[in-house]
Design an enzyme around this catalytic site. Structure first.
Site: not given
Ligand SMILES: O=C(CNCc1ccccc1)Nc1scc(-c2ccccc2)c1C(=O)NCc1ccccc1
Length: 331
Positions: A34, A198
């Site tokens: 990740d 980008s």
């Molecule tokens: O958190 C992450 C990367 N990890 C993702 C992950 C992997 C396994 C299990 C759980 C989560 N990336 C990022 S950076 C910023 C966000 C974010 C997304 C939505 C709202 C606010 C911040 C996210 C993130 O949560 N990614 C996962 C995700 C889950 C559901 C919907 C969108 C994104």
């Protein structure tokens, strides 16, 4: 030194898992690499049984090389409000023949229901920048940061594929894994992410290039491509059956709609990466439904664009932590 490991997608490419060995004798878990977080945490024997649902558990007491970091704890919450927390051990970790002998392994004592429900996923290997590692009282280095000094080159690469196994390589670039040239863009690691800009996008092969700078992160841990509303509107306006359905949580369209265009995003020097329209049919909205949830959704609520797996699986991506840049190539 170098390493190479196969990654395998789960259904709908929702996440990609890779085998990782921990401890002595080695305990093999399937973990999610990740780049959007920086904690290496695993399901462990410290969890209550009610929080475990088929996952393989790391047992620090069964490892002769584990050392508990007394007084150290960790707790992480992701943007989707999923969370986990626990204690910290130092142990040996091997990914694809690359071994780090003194890696901080964050053993879970508590995980949220989303993690419990995901029975194939035994934890995460966060390969963002260590500045956002959550271990207290002192943050810990990522697996890559620990391995980097011994690597032939301070890079790792992600080759994710649609519905097929791909590969993560550490310490080298496999010139047979991509076509054309790799175009590099600068990364801003201040907030711990692989953040880049980008220069713009294009909808469809006959569309015009929209020169609008898109600030976002390259995130192997996020399934979808989360883009500004203006970009989503430009894309979905080209799909006859597309609708924004708040009840479904975003844009949907008829799964077989033949008007779904390809989506191109700019990297640098005029290079564009093409995401095939087929990648945009993420999943059926409900069993038996003929409508699909879009692989591109709005990034409002995040504050920046997330180039998740829908985008990354269209490219060969070089995460160059030595010079803090991202390399993009078609494949
Ligand atoms: O958190 C992450 C990367 N990890 C993702 C992950 C992997 C396994 C299990 C759980 C989560 N990336 C990022 S950076 C910023 C966000 C974010 C997304 C939505 C709202 C606010 C911040 C996210 C993130 O949560 N990614 C996962 C995700 C889950 C559901 C919907 C969108 C994104």
């Amino acid at each position: 030194d170098r390493g190479s490991v196969q990654n395998s997608p789960k259904l709908y490419d929702v996440e990609y898992l890779m085998p990782v060995s921990l401890g002595t004798p080695s305990q093999q878990l399937n973990l999610d690499l990740d780049t959007g977080s920086s904690d290496l945490w695993v399901f462990s024997t410290l969890l209550k049984e009610s929080m475990v649902n088929g996952q393989t558990l790391y047992n620090p007491n069964a490892s002769t090389t584990s050392d508990k970091m007394e007084g150290y704890t960790w707790k992480i919450t992701y943007g989707d409000q999923s969370y986990s927390s626990g204690d910290v051990y130092i142990d040996t970790v091997t990914i694809g023949d690359l071994t780090v002998s003194t890696q901080a392994v964050e053993a879970a004592k508590v995980v949220s229901e989303e993690f419990t429900a995901d029975s194939d996923n035994d934890g995460l290997v966060g390969l963002g920048f260590g500045i956002i590692n959550t271990v207290q009282p002192y943050k810990q280095k990522t697996f890559f940061e620990k391995a980097m000094p011994g690597l032939d080159s301070p890079v790792f690469t992600a080759d994710l594929k649609a519905g097929a196994p791909g590969r993560y390589n550490f310490g080298y670039i496999d010139d047979d894994a991509y076509s054309g040239n790799i175009t590099y863009v600068p990364v801003n690691s201040t907030d711990g992410f692989w953040r880049w800009v980008s220069p713009g996008f294009q909808v469809g092969s006959a569309g015009s290039f929209n020169s609008t700078r898109i600030h976002g992160i390259a995130d192997t841990g996020t399934t979808l491509l989360l883009l500004p509303d203006s970009v989503c509107d430009a894309f979905y306006s080209q799909i006859a059956s597309a609708e924004y359905e708040p009840s479904q949580g975003g844009y949907t369209f008829e799964c077989g709609d033949p008007t779904v265009p390809d989506f191109y995003f700019g990297t640098a020097n005029g290079q564009m990466i093409r995401i095939p329209g087929s990648y945009m049919s993420y999943s059926k909205t409900d069993t038996g439904s003929s409508r699909c949830f879009g692989g591109m959704q709005s990034d409002s609520g995040v504050g920046f664009t997330i180039w998740g797996d829908v985008a990354l699986k269209a490219a060969f991506v070089v995460f160059d932590q030595g010079s803090e840049q991202l390399g993009w190539a078609e494949k």
